[in-house]
Structure formats: C-alpha cells, structure tokens
Motif scaffolding. Structure first.
Motif, PDB file in Angstrom:
ATOM      1  N   TRP A   5       4.911   2.028  11.722  1.00  0.00           N
ATOM      2  CA  TRP A   5       4.878   3.191  10.839  1.00  0.00           C
ATOM      3  C   TRP A   5       4.860   4.434  11.725  1.00  0.00           C
ATOM      4  CZ3 TRP A   5       5.197   2.689   5.574  1.00  0.00           C
ATOM      5  CH2 TRP A   5       5.143   3.879   4.836  1.00  0.00           C
TER       6      TRP A   5
ATOM      7  N   GLU B  92       4.409  -0.888   3.998  1.00  0.00           N
ATOM      8  CA  GLU B  92       3.106  -1.227   4.559  1.00  0.00           C
ATOM      9  C   GLU B  92       2.330  -2.094   3.567  1.00  0.00           C
ATOM     10  OE1 GLU B  92       0.338   1.591   6.868  1.00  0.00           O
ATOM     11  OE2 GLU B  92      -0.639   1.361   4.908  1.00  0.00           O
TER      12      GLU B  92
ATOM     13  N   SER C 215       0.812  -1.213   0.000  1.00  0.00           N
ATOM     14  CA  SER C 215       0.000   0.000   0.000  1.00  0.00           C
ATOM     15  C   SER C 215       0.848   1.267   0.000  1.00  0.00           C
ATOM     16  CB  SER C 215      -0.955   0.005   1.191  1.00  0.00           C
ATOM     17  OG  SER C 215      -0.262  -0.246   2.400  1.00  0.00           O
ATOM     18  N   LYS C 216       2.002   1.252   0.695  1.00  0.00           N
ATOM     19  CA  LYS C 216       2.904   2.408   0.669  1.00  0.00           C
ATOM     20  C   LYS C 216       4.255   1.998   1.230  1.00  0.00           C
ATOM     21  CE  LYS C 216       1.044   4.223   5.050  1.00  0.00           C
ATOM     22  NZ  LYS C 216       0.448   5.409   5.730  1.00  0.00           N
ATOM     23  N   HIS C 217       5.239   2.839   0.974  1.00  0.00           N
ATOM     24  CA  HIS C 217       6.582   2.579   1.494  1.00  0.00           C
ATOM     25  C   HIS C 217       7.293   3.897   1.741  1.00  0.00           C
ATOM     26  CE1 HIS C 217       8.772   3.657  -2.203  1.00  0.00           C
ATOM     27  NE2 HIS C 217       7.764   3.098  -2.846  1.00  0.00           N
ATOM     28  N   GLU C 218       8.354   3.846   2.523  1.00  0.00           N
ATOM     29  CA  GLU C 218       9.128   5.056   2.797  1.00  0.00           C
ATOM     30  C   GLU C 218      10.548   4.681   3.228  1.00  0.00           C
ATOM     31  OE1 GLU C 218       7.604   7.302   6.068  1.00  0.00           O
ATOM     32  OE2 GLU C 218       8.138   5.790   7.566  1.00  0.00           O
TER      33      GLU C 218
END
Length: 289
Positions: free
Chosen positions: A241, A214, A58-61
């Motif tokens: 997160w 995520e 769904s997302k990453h960082e």
C-alpha cells in the motif's frame, strides 16, 4: 579520456495507460485470493490460518504506478596499438622488406612468421534499452516490456492530473546515474579514445493502473494487500500500500528533475566521471523511433 554526456531535449515524455479491468472484475480476482494476503506461512498453518469469515476487506484503491523506459547509446571512437603476426609461405625466406623496413622471419608454433606493428581505429556502440520500475522493486523480467507487446492503449501527457498516481521513488537523476555507470562499466580495450560519448535518447515515464485491496485478518489483527494489474488482470498476493501520491496537478518539468542537479549526480563528489554535459535538440542529435 572521460565520458561526454549528451542529453536530447525531447528525451523526456510522460505516458498513462488506459485502464482495461474494471473495479468489479478486479475485486472478484482479489476476493478469490484474499486468504493469501498474509503470506504462505499463515496460509499453510494448520492450527491458525485465515478463513473466509475472518478476513474482511478494509479498503481498496485504483492507483497508477510509475515505471521508466530509458534508451541511451554510448558511441566510442578509439585506437589501439598491436602487432599482427603474418605467415610467410616461402620456406627459405629469412627476412622481408616492407616499405623500406626489414622484418625478420621467426619460427613460432610450427609456422614461419613476421610481426607487423599497427594501429587499429575502431568505432563501437553500446546500447542501454531497459524498462525500470519507478518504485525501485525487483519485478519479474520482461513484465514491463510485456505491456508494449500486448499493445495496450497509452496516452502521452504534458501534465499529470492523477491524484491516484504514486510518486516515483526512483527519480530521474538516479536513473541517469545508473545508466551512465552501466554503459561506462563496459570495458573497451583502447590505447586512446578520440571520442567517448553517451547520448541519452529516451527517458519516458509511464503510469500503469493497479488495483490494491487491503484485507484485515480480524482474529489476528493483521493486514495484507492483494494487487490486481489493471491491464492484464494478474494478481500479486504479497502486495503493498503506497501512501505517497501526487495529489495535485504535476507538470512534466516537475517530474523530470535534471537541470543543474544532473551534473551533481553524474559527477559524484565533483570528480571527472563526466567531462561535459550537453543539451541538444533532436535536429542536432540522432533521433530514435
């Protein structure tokens, strides 16, 4: 006697580790472990467990997580009164004259002894040298020190221009309180202290790169986070997160909140836990490499 605290002016420094792993490499690591993002129970549930097709990114960082390296030394000069038992070899002696004072010889434990009162003057140093997670988590012992054993590249900074940097949850005043409590808790058997000094020699704040991915378990509407260490490539399956980032340029002075706040933290409720707080330069105090 209460502890006296000395704080070296050059104790505060900020460092940032250079990233080793790329996003592509970290993403591959996380994808291989994505089914573990929702806990062991979900993974082992035979009737309802995540599958490759139902778990999507769904997302990453790439974020930078803080940790502290703190070095402090408690130096104590103290004295204590005690009695020295001295064995007398002469089987016929019943008293001994020393410096104009007589001491009777007594039988004790099969030995013939006299008791000499004295005062011991001692010097002792107790060292605090620890790496502490800036997000107040219990990490594997030695995990943070491992970065220095591997000699990863690190750069000193006077300010942080890292919008991805996570705000420390363990702030400097609280860390100093923990250091003081640990050093002061070490019992020194003394009748009198001539000096009891705690010197804060090093409070270095380090930021290390960590990738966070995520994943969403679409059929159960659950999310989980896989972390990948940006230096070692190690994977943490039960990741987190962190939303609170620095966002803007942050100076060293903004990150190191000492000043008048230090006294309030180290002397809780105005008690005399710390008698005097001094700030000294490296020239006036002891330095440590």
């Amino acid at each position: 006697m209460t502890n006296r605290l000395r704080y070296l002016d050059n104790a505060e420094k900020i460092f940032v580790f250079d990233q080793v792993y790329t996003l592509t490499a970290a993403s591959e690591q996380a994808t291989r472990k994505k089914l573990s993002a929702f806990g062991m129970f979900a993974k082992l549930n035979l009737f309802n467990r995540p599958k490759d097709e139902t778990v999507l990114l769904s997302k990453h960082e790439l974020r930078y997580e803080p940790f502290w390296h703190a070095v402090a030394i408690r130096s104590a000069d103290y004295s204590r009164e005690l009695v020295y038992p001295v064995e007398i070899g002469n089987a016929f002696a019943n008293r001994v004259l020393i410096d104009g004072k007589e001491y009777p010889v007594v039988e004790q434990g099969g030995k013939r002894l006299i008791s000499l009162p004295g005062v011991e003057y001692s010097h002792r140093q107790i060292v605090f040298d620890e790496y502490v997670d800036g997000l107040a988590r219990e990490l594997k012992k030695g995990a943070l020190a491992h970065y220095f054993k591997k000699q990863y590249k690190v750069q000193e900074r006077t300010a942080l221009e890292l919008p991805e940097a996570v705000v420390p949850q363990l702030r400097l005043p609280t860390l100093l309180q923990q250091i003081h409590q640990k050093l002061a808790a070490d019992v020194i058997n003394a009748h009198e202290f001539q000096e009891d000094l705690i010197t804060i020699e090093k409070v270095h704040l380090y930021y290390r790169p960590v990738f966070a991915f995520e994943f969403t378990w679409t059929t159960e509407d659950k999310v989980g986070v896989i972390e990948v260490d940006g230096l070692t490539g190690d994977v943490i399956e039960n990741g987190q997160w962190f939303k609170e980032k620095l966002q803007a340029i942050t100076t060293r002075e903004m990150l190191f909140e000492v000043g008048s706040e230090l006294a309030g933290v180290l002397v809780p409720g105005g008690s005399a836990a710390v008698k005097v707080i001094e700030r000294v330069t490296a020239d006036n105090g002891r330095s440590r490499t």
